[in-house]
Design an enzyme around this catalytic site. Structure first.
Site, mmCIF file in Angstrom:
data_model
loop_
_atom_site.group_PDB
_atom_site.id
_atom_site.type_symbol
_atom_site.label_atom_id
_atom_site.label_comp_id
_atom_site.label_asym_id
_atom_site.label_seq_id
_atom_site.Cartn_x
_atom_site.Cartn_y
_atom_site.Cartn_z
ATOM 1 N N CYS A 78 0.892 -1.115 0.188
ATOM 2 C CA CYS A 78 0.034 -0.086 -0.140
ATOM 3 C C CYS A 78 0.774 1.156 0.094
ATOM 4 O O CYS A 78 1.542 1.500 -0.978
ATOM 5 C CB CYS A 78 -0.880 -0.073 1.232
ATOM 6 S SG CYS A 78 -2.194 1.157 0.807
ATOM 7 N N HIS B 210 -3.349 -5.056 -0.325
ATOM 8 C CA HIS B 210 -3.198 -5.537 1.282
ATOM 9 C C HIS B 210 -2.981 -7.039 1.283
ATOM 10 O O HIS B 210 -4.075 -7.720 1.799
ATOM 11 C CB HIS B 210 -4.039 -4.832 2.646
ATOM 12 C CG HIS B 210 -3.686 -3.689 2.646
ATOM 13 N ND1 HIS B 210 -2.764 -3.248 3.722
ATOM 14 C CD2 HIS B 210 -4.397 -2.431 2.400
ATOM 15 C CE1 HIS B 210 -2.829 -1.742 3.744
ATOM 16 N NE2 HIS B 210 -3.703 -1.308 2.924
ATOM 17 N N GLU C 41 -1.521 -9.152 2.882
ATOM 18 C CA GLU C 41 -1.512 -9.957 4.145
ATOM 19 C C GLU C 41 -2.695 -10.451 4.543
ATOM 20 O O GLU C 41 -2.892 -11.297 5.522
ATOM 21 C CB GLU C 41 -0.587 -9.115 5.200
ATOM 22 C CG GLU C 41 -1.475 -7.766 5.453
ATOM 23 C CD GLU C 41 -1.523 -6.307 4.777
ATOM 24 O OE1 GLU C 41 -1.773 -5.565 5.191
ATOM 25 O OE2 GLU C 41 -0.760 -6.576 3.737
#
Length: 378
Positions: free
Chosen positions: A227, A353, A355
């Protein structure tokens, strides 16, 4: 509690069960385990009209049958529905530990359902990798919320998942970006095997993140940007490769003469910031010659987003002409989703994102590849 009662009312009591998780304290002075707190907590539930079907007892020490029988008697549950949940070395061992207690079978019995034998092969492999790593790496996580590690919990867990797939321990070196300067960046990041710059908001600590990205790029250290980390990778490249000395994001420096990160044309003049955030899952088409495509193994991917500013399309040509590969674009080609440096061992950044989609038994491709590159950089 009210939501539990409402749920049970809506679906029918026979279609719902209440599992009460409680702590069984151990008093070292008397060397005994106390069940009174559990009895009291169940009594409170019963006073609200709620009767637990299963009681799961968190404990440092095993519960013998006498203790289980005592809890069952005073909490009005069958003895075989009092289960122990012992401390484990690794969090991901907990599902296997609860399977040893037959939690699934007990829950299915409560619901009068058949309980087939679960296939835990993948999960056992995860735990085996955690227990018997063959190597370790050190990843510098450069951010401004490093004093509160939980602020980056999803990133940390995704790194662990990448470690599991590579059978290695991932050590996190927490780097406060506000402490990083041009003069000390080498000292701070010396010896790390990889550098990660996560997402964030605001201009505090931005320069330190940029210095860290410069260090990763110039010294061939594996880098992953998430990001804001991707946006700053673009800013760093514009400043130090394209020589646009004041290049920046207009979010952080509205007066910059080289706004390499800016609003899309259709966002200009919109004052409701929340209304212009890109939130949720968006598709991305990968360049088949890119590292990103090699890692994902597919051309069209979907990742979750939470941001407002984008790579300024006016600079796309000069970025690519000087060696930056814009490796992921929106399906219509309007938005840059990922970038990388082809001549670097691993320099990949994404506007998303990733993750948030990583799992212990299904590590995200970017984190799996990043940790592998860090291993190769030892």
């Amino acid at each position: 509690m009210e939501s539990i009662r409402q749920f049970q009312h809506e679906v029918g009591r026979e279609n719902a069960i209440l599992i009460h998780v409680t702590l069984i304290p151990y008093l070292s002075a008397s060397q005994e385990m106390k069940t009174k707190p559990t009895q009291a907590s169940v009594k409170e539930l019963q006073g609200m009209g709620l009767q637990p079907d299963i009681i799961v007892c968190r404990s440092e020490h095993p519960l013998d049958q006498t203790l289980k029988d005592k809890i069952a008697l005073f909490c009005n549950v069958p003895s075989n529905r009092v289960l122990q949940n012992l401390d484990v070395e690794h969090l991901y061992e907990a599902p296997l530990a609860m399977e040893e207690e037959h939690l699934a079978q007990v829950a299915c019995d409560c619901l009068k359902l058949n309980c087939p034998e679960p296939d835990l092969t993948d999960w056992k492999a995860v735990v085996e990798s955690l227990r018997t790593p063959t190597s370790e790496v050190t990843i510098a996580l450069v951010g401004k919320y490093t004093q509160l590690h939980d602020a980056y919990i999803s990133v940390v867990e995704a790194l662990k998942h990448g470690g599991i797939s590579n059978r290695c321990v991932v050590n996190i070196k927490w780097v406060d970006s506000e402490t990083v300067t041009k003069d000390n960046v080498g000292e701070i990041l010396n010896g790390v095997n990889g550098i990660l710059v996560p997402g964030g908001f605001g201009d505090r600590g931005i320069n330190g993140k940029i210095y860290a990205i410069t260090y990763a790029r110039a010294n061939n250290i594996p880098f992953l940007g998430l990001c804001l980390g991707m946006q700053l990778a673009i800013v760093e490249f514009a400043r130090n490769v394209l020589s646009y000395n004041d290049a920046h994001s207009i979010e952080l420096d509205p007066s910059t003469t080289h706004p390499v990160i800016a609003l899309m044309p259709d966002q200009n003049g919109v004052e409701d910031i929340g209304g212009t955030l890109r939130l949720g899952s968006y598709p991305c088409v990968l360049d088949k010659t890119s590292k990103a495509y090699e890692l994902y193994g597919e051309e069209t991917i979907h990742e979750r987003h939470r941001h407002r500013y984008e790579v300024n399309n006016d600079y796309r040509a000069v970025l690519t002409e000087n060696g930056m590969k814009l490796s992921g674009l929106s399906p219509d080609g309007r938005i840059v989703e990922m970038c990388e440096l082809p001549n670097h061992p691993f320099f990949v950044a994404t506007q998303a994102h990733p993750e948030l989609k990583s799992r212990p038994n299904r590590p995200h491709p970017l984190f799996k590849g990043f940790v592998k590159a860090a291993l190769e950089n030892k």
